[in-house]
Write a protein that holds these residues in place. Structure first.
Motif, mmCIF file in Angstrom:
data_model
loop_
_atom_site.group_PDB
_atom_site.id
_atom_site.type_symbol
_atom_site.label_atom_id
_atom_site.label_comp_id
_atom_site.label_asym_id
_atom_site.label_seq_id
_atom_site.Cartn_x
_atom_site.Cartn_y
_atom_site.Cartn_z
ATOM 1 N N MET A 13 3.869 -14.277 6.965
ATOM 2 C CA MET A 13 3.649 -13.421 5.797
ATOM 3 C C MET A 13 3.929 -11.962 6.171
ATOM 4 N N ILE A 14 4.580 -11.271 5.286
ATOM 5 C CA ILE A 14 4.860 -9.858 5.491
ATOM 6 C C ILE A 14 3.712 -9.009 4.964
ATOM 7 N N THR A 15 3.252 -8.098 5.780
ATOM 8 C CA THR A 15 2.333 -7.055 5.321
ATOM 9 C C THR A 15 3.159 -5.796 5.097
ATOM 10 N N PHE A 16 3.049 -5.257 3.912
ATOM 11 C CA PHE A 16 3.817 -4.085 3.505
ATOM 12 C C PHE A 16 2.848 -2.907 3.401
ATOM 13 N N PHE A 17 3.129 -1.846 4.129
ATOM 14 C CA PHE A 17 2.233 -0.688 4.171
ATOM 15 C C PHE A 17 2.685 0.363 3.152
ATOM 16 N N ASP A 18 1.747 0.760 2.297
ATOM 17 C CA ASP A 18 2.050 1.693 1.215
ATOM 18 C C ASP A 18 0.902 2.688 1.080
ATOM 19 N N ILE A 19 1.126 3.728 0.290
ATOM 20 C CA ILE A 19 0.152 4.813 0.119
ATOM 21 C C ILE A 19 -0.515 4.691 -1.253
ATOM 22 N N PRO A 20 -1.837 4.634 -1.315
ATOM 23 C CA PRO A 20 -2.519 4.450 -2.597
ATOM 24 C C PRO A 20 -2.632 5.743 -3.399
ATOM 25 N N SER A 21 -3.110 5.591 -4.620
ATOM 26 C CA SER A 21 -3.344 6.740 -5.493
ATOM 27 C C SER A 21 -4.530 6.429 -6.397
ATOM 28 N N THR A 22 -4.841 7.336 -7.295
ATOM 29 C CA THR A 22 -5.911 7.105 -8.263
ATOM 30 C C THR A 22 -5.379 6.460 -9.539
ATOM 31 N N LEU A 23 -4.077 6.212 -9.611
ATOM 32 C CA LEU A 23 -3.463 5.656 -10.813
ATOM 33 C C LEU A 23 -3.695 4.151 -10.904
ATOM 34 N N PRO A 24 -3.691 3.585 -12.112
ATOM 35 C CA PRO A 24 -3.949 2.145 -12.269
ATOM 36 C C PRO A 24 -3.007 1.268 -11.457
ATOM 37 N N ALA A 25 -1.722 1.625 -11.402
ATOM 38 C CA ALA A 25 -0.761 0.807 -10.665
ATOM 39 C C ALA A 25 -0.859 1.005 -9.159
ATOM 40 N N ASN A 26 -1.528 2.070 -8.737
ATOM 41 C CA ASN A 26 -1.713 2.417 -7.320
ATOM 42 C C ASN A 26 -0.418 2.888 -6.672
ATOM 43 N N ALA A 27 0.643 2.072 -6.729
ATOM 44 C CA ALA A 27 1.923 2.409 -6.091
ATOM 45 C C ALA A 27 2.591 3.569 -6.816
ATOM 46 N N TRP A 28 3.152 4.506 -6.037
ATOM 47 C CA TRP A 28 3.802 5.678 -6.641
ATOM 48 C C TRP A 28 4.947 6.214 -5.793
ATOM 49 N N SER A 29 4.914 6.015 -4.483
ATOM 50 C CA SER A 29 5.826 6.701 -3.563
ATOM 51 C C SER A 29 7.273 6.246 -3.727
ATOM 52 N N LEU A 30 8.168 7.203 -3.909
ATOM 53 C CA LEU A 30 9.585 6.867 -4.068
ATOM 54 C C LEU A 30 10.146 6.158 -2.850
ATOM 55 N N ASN A 31 9.691 6.527 -1.654
ATOM 56 C CA ASN A 31 10.220 5.911 -0.431
ATOM 57 C C ASN A 31 9.756 4.465 -0.280
ATOM 58 N N THR A 32 8.478 4.210 -0.524
ATOM 59 C CA THR A 32 7.995 2.836 -0.375
ATOM 60 C C THR A 32 8.491 1.940 -1.502
ATOM 61 N N TRP A 33 8.738 2.527 -2.677
ATOM 62 C CA TRP A 33 9.264 1.716 -3.773
ATOM 63 C C TRP A 33 10.613 1.106 -3.422
ATOM 64 N N ARG A 34 11.403 1.740 -2.582
ATOM 65 C CA ARG A 34 12.693 1.162 -2.197
ATOM 66 C C ARG A 34 12.501 -0.226 -1.592
ATOM 67 N N ILE A 35 11.484 -0.363 -0.748
ATOM 68 C CA ILE A 35 11.235 -1.651 -0.101
ATOM 69 C C ILE A 35 10.450 -2.581 -1.009
ATOM 70 N N ARG A 36 9.553 -2.047 -1.820
ATOM 71 C CA ARG A 36 8.851 -2.914 -2.776
ATOM 72 C C ARG A 36 9.862 -3.552 -3.736
ATOM 73 N N PHE A 37 10.786 -2.749 -4.243
ATOM 74 C CA PHE A 37 11.853 -3.300 -5.077
ATOM 75 C C PHE A 37 12.627 -4.389 -4.330
ATOM 76 N N THR B 238 2.182 -19.763 10.922
ATOM 77 C CA THR B 238 1.731 -20.909 11.716
ATOM 78 C C THR B 238 1.299 -20.510 13.118
ATOM 79 N N THR B 239 2.125 -19.735 13.789
ATOM 80 C CA THR B 239 1.866 -19.405 15.195
ATOM 81 C C THR B 239 1.157 -18.070 15.385
ATOM 82 N N GLY B 240 1.205 -17.214 14.385
ATOM 83 C CA GLY B 240 0.637 -15.880 14.530
ATOM 84 C C GLY B 240 1.545 -14.926 15.279
ATOM 85 N N GLU B 241 2.752 -15.386 15.603
ATOM 86 C CA GLU B 241 3.711 -14.548 16.324
ATOM 87 C C GLU B 241 4.201 -13.413 15.424
ATOM 88 N N VAL B 242 4.262 -12.211 16.005
ATOM 89 C CA VAL B 242 4.807 -11.072 15.277
ATOM 90 C C VAL B 242 6.324 -11.136 15.353
#
Length: 258
Positions: free
Chosen positions: A1-25, A77-81
């Motif tokens: 499973m991929i863990t994606f690191f992003d920056i939160p906000s006070t907005l309902p959608a939380n996600a806002w950053s233009l840079n992280t949106w490139r990878i979220r998209f 399964t293995t926990g391997e990074v």
């Protein structure tokens, strides 16, 4: 499973950053399962170091700079990074290589790939940085505001010579000039996209590529922070024959925040 690191906000959608949106998209477009770990600005370096994710640049004082987007891909399964990466281009290239059965976002040919990797928006749109950084500051969580204020003021120092975003002059006349200049910048971007898009919506015509996620990141940053029903967004979306409103509408299926 991929863990994606992003920056939160006070907005309902939380996600806002233009840079992280490139990878979220990218993740959403490829339909690759992932989960988001929200990290406040002051904690980014420590969190990424903990997971073995390296820096992406150096600060002006020579210290290492850690940033998001970043991912940690761990075998369920293995926990391997399998991967611990930061920065949008290396992450997108990794996803292309390791998940080959998903829709591609980079062209197959070397020239097309280099064009995508070199594609930039903000370097040609300086006014948006002042407008949007000023607008973003109030919607960040308190834990991130001071860090963001000082870091973005440093980015803008050659223009304003201030140490905090709050001190950047932003009266009605400054706003008027910046918005006028921003419309000119979008006009130039429109010309650039129109040269390559043929009869389609996207940078390369009918097929979505990573460049579209770069543009989409800027647009969704603006719409999220300014507000979809705001006067400011209502000003932007019709520019250039309504291209930018249509552009984000075309990315709507990939806006999921997990």
């Amino acid at each position: 499973m991929i863990t994606f690191f992003d920056i939160p906000s006070t907005l309902p959608a939380n996600a806002w950053s233009l840079n992280t949106w490139r990878i979220r998209f990218t993740l959403n477009y490829k339909r690759i399962p992932y989960k988001t770990e929200w990290v406040e600005y002051p904690d980014i370096a420590a969190v990424l170091k903990k997971h073995g994710i390296g820096p992406t640049d150096e600060n002006r004082d020579g210290t290492t700079y850690y940033s998001v987007p970043a991912i940690l891909d761990v075998d369920d399964t293995t926990g391997e990074v399998k991967a611990a990466l930061a920065d949008s281009i290396p992450i997108a290239e990794y996803l292309e290589k390791v998940y080959p059965a998903t829709p591609r976002v980079f062209p197959e040919d070397e020239e097309g790939l280099e064009e995508q990797k070199a594609f930039r928006v903000l370097r040609e749109m300086v006014p948006i940085f002042t407008i949007m950084c000023k607008a973003t500051l109030p919607v960040l969580n308190e834990a991130s505001r001071d860090h963001f204020s000082k870091a973005r003021a440093m980015d803008l120092y050659e223009l304003y010579e201030v140490d905090r975003l709050e001190d950047v002059p932003y009266g009605e006349e400054e706003k008027r000039v910046l918005w006028r200049d921003l419309e000119v910048c979008f006009g130039k971007l429109d010309e650039k996209v129109a040269k390559t898009d043929g009869a389609g919506v996207w940078f390369k015509g009918d097929r979505i590529t990573f460049a579209d996620f770069v543009i989409g990141g800027v647009l969704i940053w603006m719409r999220t922070i300014l507000g979809e029903n705001s006067e400011e967004w209502a000003r932007v979306s019709p520019w250039n024959g309504g291209r930018w409103g249509r552009f984000l509408e075309g990315l709507k299926d990939y806006e999921t925040v997990i």
